[in-house]
Design an enzyme around this catalytic site. Structure first.
Site, PDB file in Angstrom:
ATOM      1  N   ASP A 214       0.718  -1.236  -0.063  1.00  0.00           N
ATOM      2  CA  ASP A 214       0.165  -0.234   0.044  1.00  0.00           C
ATOM      3  C   ASP A 214       0.791   1.205   0.130  1.00  0.00           C
ATOM      4  O   ASP A 214       1.712   1.481   0.889  1.00  0.00           O
ATOM      5  CB  ASP A 214      -0.844  -0.128   1.134  1.00  0.00           C
ATOM      6  CG  ASP A 214      -2.048   1.170   1.259  1.00  0.00           C
ATOM      7  OD1 ASP A 214      -2.354   1.369   0.065  1.00  0.00           O
ATOM      8  OD2 ASP A 214      -2.350   1.448   2.327  1.00  0.00           O
ATOM      9  N   TYR A 215       0.670   2.052  -0.923  1.00  0.00           N
ATOM     10  CA  TYR A 215       1.514   3.468  -0.907  1.00  0.00           C
ATOM     11  C   TYR A 215       1.074   4.342   0.234  1.00  0.00           C
ATOM     12  O   TYR A 215      -0.063   4.344   0.761  1.00  0.00           O
ATOM     13  CB  TYR A 215       0.976   4.170  -2.332  1.00  0.00           C
ATOM     14  CG  TYR A 215       1.715   3.746  -3.512  1.00  0.00           C
ATOM     15  CD1 TYR A 215       3.147   4.007  -3.549  1.00  0.00           C
ATOM     16  CD2 TYR A 215       1.093   3.162  -4.516  1.00  0.00           C
ATOM     17  CE1 TYR A 215       3.776   3.531  -4.649  1.00  0.00           C
ATOM     18  CE2 TYR A 215       1.683   2.972  -5.648  1.00  0.00           C
ATOM     19  CZ  TYR A 215       3.173   3.108  -5.617  1.00  0.00           C
ATOM     20  OH  TYR A 215       3.535   2.600  -6.666  1.00  0.00           O
TER      21      TYR A 215
END
Length: 243
Positions: free
Chosen positions: A23-24
């Site tokens: 996940d960014y």
């Protein structure tokens, strides 16, 4: 909760395999810092600070070590809200505070982070002149209804314009990462599989002996898909199900 139970239902297709979720981290705020070039935001990301704590310290004029959890909560709401035109009324309702206080927080934010205010003004001016908003990779979205004057409370077309630049560029980033990851997995004959893209998150499945390699490869490609003026960070989680 029902939502947690639903996430638990998503499991790998093969017995014994693991799910890998990448996940960014705060990618919209990092895109904002890249575009607006506000030195305070750039510096906070470059040295790896908690961006919400850093903003709270600036807005409330306190040392970062003395920022309270409530001040950080307010700063987080301001960070994610004001760039899309959130009003003092909306912020007050979200946080359960007085509208006058919310208005003061928003004004203090823009006074401290003038680069953000200028970015929004420039984005709206360019969109009104050109008839479209443009992402970091040049994708365009036609937008009509930008007002000649700059108002703090943005209308729907104005919110859409700013949203298209920030979130559209974040979409460019993850799509570029997916292209690179697909090529790497084919070249390396990786046994892992890319299953899903969910907003700023990619979900893979892999056999136990390939989990570390898939996670490391995907993290590298996601963090180097585009070059920004702030570091790109990716959080990795591994488990037997999506929860």
């Amino acid at each position: 909760s029902e939502g947690r139970n639903i996430r638990r239902a998503f499991i790998p297709a093969e017995p014994g395999w693991k799910l890998i979720c990448l996940d960014y981290s705060q990618i919209e705020l990092r895109m904002l810092a890249h575009f607006c070039q506000d030195e305070a935001l750039l510096e906070a990301f470059r040295i790896g600070e908690d961006i919400h704590r850093a903003v709270a310290a600036e807005v409330f004029h306190v040392p970062r070590s003395e920022v309270t959890s409530e001040q950080r909560r307010i700063a987080k709401a301001v960070n994610f809200g004001v760039i899309y035109g959130q009003t003092a009324f909306g912020l007050a309702a979200l946080l359960g505070i007085d509208e006058a206080d919310a208005d003061e927080f928003i004004n203090d934010y823009f006074a401290r982070y003038r680069g953000v205010d200028q970015f929004i003004a420039d984005t709206l001016q360019e969109c009104r002149r050109n008839g479209y908003a443009q992402t970091i990779l040049g994708r365009r979205r036609e937008i009509d209804g930008i007002r000649p004057r700059r108002f703090r409370n943005l209308n729907l077309p104005e919110r859409t314009a700013v949203n298209s630049v920030i979130q559209g560029s974040a979409a460019d980033l993850i799509k570029q990462a997916m292209i690179h990851i697909h090529a790497r997995m084919a070249r390396d004959t990786s046994p892992g599989r890319l299953l899903l893209q969910i907003h700023d998150e990619l979900v893979f499945e892999a056999p136990p002996d390939a989990v570390s390699a898939v996670a490391e490869m995907a993290k590298h490609e996601m963090e180097h898909a585009l070059s920004l003026d702030v570091p790109i960070e990716v959080d990795v989680k591994i488990g037997d199900n999506w929860l």
